[in-house]
Design an enzyme around this catalytic site. Structure first.
Site, short mmCIF file in Angstrom:
data_model
loop_
_atom_site.label_atom_id
_atom_site.label_comp_id
_atom_site.label_asym_id
_atom_site.label_seq_id
_atom_site.Cartn_x
_atom_site.Cartn_y
_atom_site.Cartn_z
N TYR A 139 0.97 -1.43 0.10
CA TYR A 139 -0.30 0.08 -0.44
C TYR A 139 0.65 1.01 0.00
O TYR A 139 0.78 1.88 -0.87
CB TYR A 139 -1.16 -0.35 1.14
CG TYR A 139 -2.04 -1.26 0.67
CD1 TYR A 139 -2.97 -0.92 0.44
CD2 TYR A 139 -2.09 -2.18 0.90
CE1 TYR A 139 -4.08 -1.36 -0.58
CE2 TYR A 139 -3.18 -3.06 1.04
CZ TYR A 139 -4.10 -2.51 -0.06
OH TYR A 139 -5.48 -3.60 0.48
N GLN A 173 -15.36 2.89 -6.10
CA GLN A 173 -14.61 1.33 -4.74
C GLN A 173 -13.63 2.20 -5.13
O GLN A 173 -12.61 1.09 -4.75
CB GLN A 173 -15.30 0.54 -6.26
CG GLN A 173 -16.00 0.18 -6.48
CD GLN A 173 -16.84 -1.16 -8.17
OE1 GLN A 173 -16.92 -1.39 -7.81
NE2 GLN A 173 -17.30 -0.32 -8.59
N ASN A 174 -12.82 3.33 -5.66
CA ASN A 174 -11.55 3.80 -5.59
C ASN A 174 -10.92 3.79 -4.16
O ASN A 174 -11.91 4.73 -3.62
CB ASN A 174 -11.00 4.69 -6.50
CG ASN A 174 -10.69 3.41 -7.88
OD1 ASN A 174 -11.83 2.51 -8.37
ND2 ASN A 174 -11.15 5.23 -9.29
N ASP A 227 -8.32 5.50 -4.60
CA ASP A 227 -7.43 7.16 -4.41
C ASP A 227 -8.28 7.94 -4.10
O ASP A 227 -9.42 8.30 -4.03
CB ASP A 227 -6.10 6.95 -6.08
CG ASP A 227 -8.12 7.57 -7.01
OD1 ASP A 227 -8.06 8.10 -6.93
OD2 ASP A 227 -7.78 5.87 -8.23
N HIS A 270 -14.27 1.95 -0.17
CA HIS A 270 -13.45 1.32 0.25
C HIS A 270 -12.47 1.26 0.55
O HIS A 270 -11.50 0.81 0.49
CB HIS A 270 -13.04 0.25 -1.14
CG HIS A 270 -14.03 -1.23 -2.05
ND1 HIS A 270 -14.22 -1.22 -2.87
CD2 HIS A 270 -14.95 -1.20 -1.78
CE1 HIS A 270 -15.23 -2.36 -3.33
NE2 HIS A 270 -15.25 -2.46 -2.70
N GLY A 318 -15.91 2.92 -15.35
CA GLY A 318 -14.49 2.22 -15.16
C GLY A 318 -14.10 0.91 -14.26
O GLY A 318 -13.62 0.25 -13.18
N SER A 344 -15.69 -2.78 -13.43
CA SER A 344 -16.22 -3.87 -14.20
C SER A 344 -17.04 -4.75 -13.66
O SER A 344 -17.37 -5.82 -14.58
CB SER A 344 -15.12 -5.42 -14.30
OG SER A 344 -15.38 -5.44 -12.96
P1 NAD Z 1 -12.08 -3.66 -12.26
O1 NAD Z 1 -10.95 -4.09 -12.22
O2 NAD Z 1 -12.55 -5.77 -12.03
O3 NAD Z 1 -12.27 -3.00 -13.22
C1 NAD Z 1 -12.23 -1.91 -14.49
C2 NAD Z 1 -12.98 -1.53 -15.35
O4 NAD Z 1 -12.60 -0.36 -15.68
C3 NAD Z 1 -13.08 -2.86 -16.46
O5 NAD Z 1 -14.16 -3.26 -16.70
C4 NAD Z 1 -12.52 -1.83 -17.47
O6 NAD Z 1 -13.11 -2.26 -19.07
C5 NAD Z 1 -12.44 -0.59 -17.16
N1 NAD Z 1 -11.75 0.02 -17.76
C6 NAD Z 1 -10.26 -0.39 -18.26
N2 NAD Z 1 -9.59 0.89 -18.88
C7 NAD Z 1 -10.34 1.82 -18.68
C8 NAD Z 1 -11.11 3.35 -19.67
N3 NAD Z 1 -9.50 4.05 -19.25
N4 NAD Z 1 -12.25 3.96 -19.21
C9 NAD Z 1 -13.05 3.46 -18.57
N5 NAD Z 1 -12.94 2.43 -18.10
C10 NAD Z 1 -11.75 1.41 -17.94
O7 NAD Z 1 -11.58 -2.33 -11.05
P2 NAD Z 1 -13.20 -2.44 -10.51
O8 NAD Z 1 -15.15 -2.79 -10.39
O9 NAD Z 1 -13.00 -0.73 -9.54
O10 NAD Z 1 -13.02 -3.13 -8.69
C11 NAD Z 1 -11.73 -2.87 -8.53
C12 NAD Z 1 -11.51 -3.40 -6.26
O11 NAD Z 1 -10.16 -2.93 -7.09
C13 NAD Z 1 -12.33 -2.19 -6.77
O12 NAD Z 1 -12.59 -2.20 -5.24
C14 NAD Z 1 -10.91 -0.88 -5.71
O13 NAD Z 1 -11.34 -0.10 -5.07
C15 NAD Z 1 -9.33 -1.68 -6.03
N6 NAD Z 1 -8.75 -0.97 -7.29
C16 NAD Z 1 -9.11 0.60 -6.89
C17 NAD Z 1 -8.07 1.63 -7.85
C18 NAD Z 1 -8.18 3.08 -7.57
O14 NAD Z 1 -8.39 3.33 -6.29
N7 NAD Z 1 -7.82 3.21 -8.52
C19 NAD Z 1 -7.21 0.31 -8.56
C20 NAD Z 1 -7.35 -0.53 -8.97
C21 NAD Z 1 -8.32 -0.89 -8.53
#
Ligand code: NAD
Length: 227
Positions: free
Chosen positions: A52, A85-86, A88, A103, A169, A171
């Site tokens: 982290y 869900q991010n 960041d 989250h 963004g 899945s």
């Molecule tokens: P996921 O990784 O399961 O899905 C990501 C989705 O983003 C996919 O459907 C993909 O097709 C899409 N994607 C990829 N590039 C894209 C773009 N340029 N524009 C639009 N869509 C795009 O992510 P999720 O559903 O958020 O679940 C992941 C879990 O992991 C979350 O709970 C989150 O907390 C955590 N996570 C967070 C971060 C962050 O904070 N930035 C990064 C990675 C994972």
């Protein structure tokens, strides 16, 4: 008109933060069970903190992208709440006001004993020996796999009020968060912005914008503000 933006890892992809499940995503490099579960933290806290700390450093080095910024324009015209869900802080750094982190958020640390004693740490590392107010080891304020999602009910209550819901963004594979889209009113208008989600997987009344977050959000905001 109430709009809820439900964002996932894909909205931050264009800022340079790895997504979760795409090829080349974070979990190709790390095993979930080694870094993102309570069990992992008990067994190897150093590794989990290091994972982290690296995420936090990475986030500190990137900037909000066009999608984050376009959402702030929507906020000038409508009552907008972001449920992300991010972990960041790119929505906040873009200037968004109402952001609920389902989250948790990487810039906050908390007690490893009870769900509380939060401490804002910005982009500093958490090290072994850094203690919360209750003298327990500090851990990142993120929801790990197998942990409850404390903000789930609040998020569902916000979504129930939405006239328009924009999922961007995500899945829609990570539960229980993904199930939240079904908490909406029957007449809520749904838009999904994602280049990879399959139309067939979505309920009938959902409109898919099969584009990257930046372009898709800009198209949609034009449509909502002009139309
Ligand atoms: P996921 O990784 O399961 O899905 C990501 C989705 O983003 C996919 O459907 C993909 O097709 C899409 N994607 C990829 N590039 C894209 C773009 N340029 N524009 C639009 N869509 C795009 O992510 P999720 O559903 O958020 O679940 C992941 C879990 O992991 C979350 O709970 C989150 O907390 C955590 N996570 C967070 C971060 C962050 O904070 N930035 C990064 C990675 C994972």
């Amino acid at each position: 008109m109430k709009i809820v933006v439900f964002s996932g890892a894909g909205i931050s992809a264009e800022s340079g933060i790895s997504t979760f499940r795409d090829n080349g995503g974070l979990w190709d490099k790390f095993k979930i069970e080694d870094v993102a579960t309570p069990d992992a933290f008990s067994k190897n806290p150093e590794l989990v903190l290091e994972f982290y700390n690296e995420r936090r450093k990475n986030i500190s080095e990137v900037n909000p992208n066009a999608a984050h910024i376009t959402i702030t324009k929507l906020e000038q015209k409508f009552d907008v709440t972001i449920i992300t869900q991010n972990i960041d802080d790119l929505h906040e750094r873009a200037g968004s006001k109402n952001v609920l982190h389902l989250h948790g958020c990487i810039t906050v640390a908390k007690s490893s004993k009870i769900d509380g004693h939060y401490k804002y740490i910005a982009y500093d590392d958490i090290k072994i020996g850094d203690l919360a107010e209750d003298y327990s080891q500090l851990r990142p304020h993120v929801v790990w796999f197998g942990e409850e999602v404390p903000e789930l009910e609040n998020a569902a209550a916000i979504i129930q009020q939405a006239d328009i819901m924009i999922t961007v963004g995500s899945s829609l594979n990570v539960y229980p968060a993904a199930g939240l889209i079904h908490a909406s009113k029957t007449d809520c208008q749904h838009f999904v912005i994602d280049p990879n989600v399959e139309e067939l997987k979505l309920p009938e009344n959902f409109t898919l914008i099969k584009k990257n977050a930046g372009e898709g959000m800009s198209d949609l905001v034009q449509r909502l503000t002009l139309g």
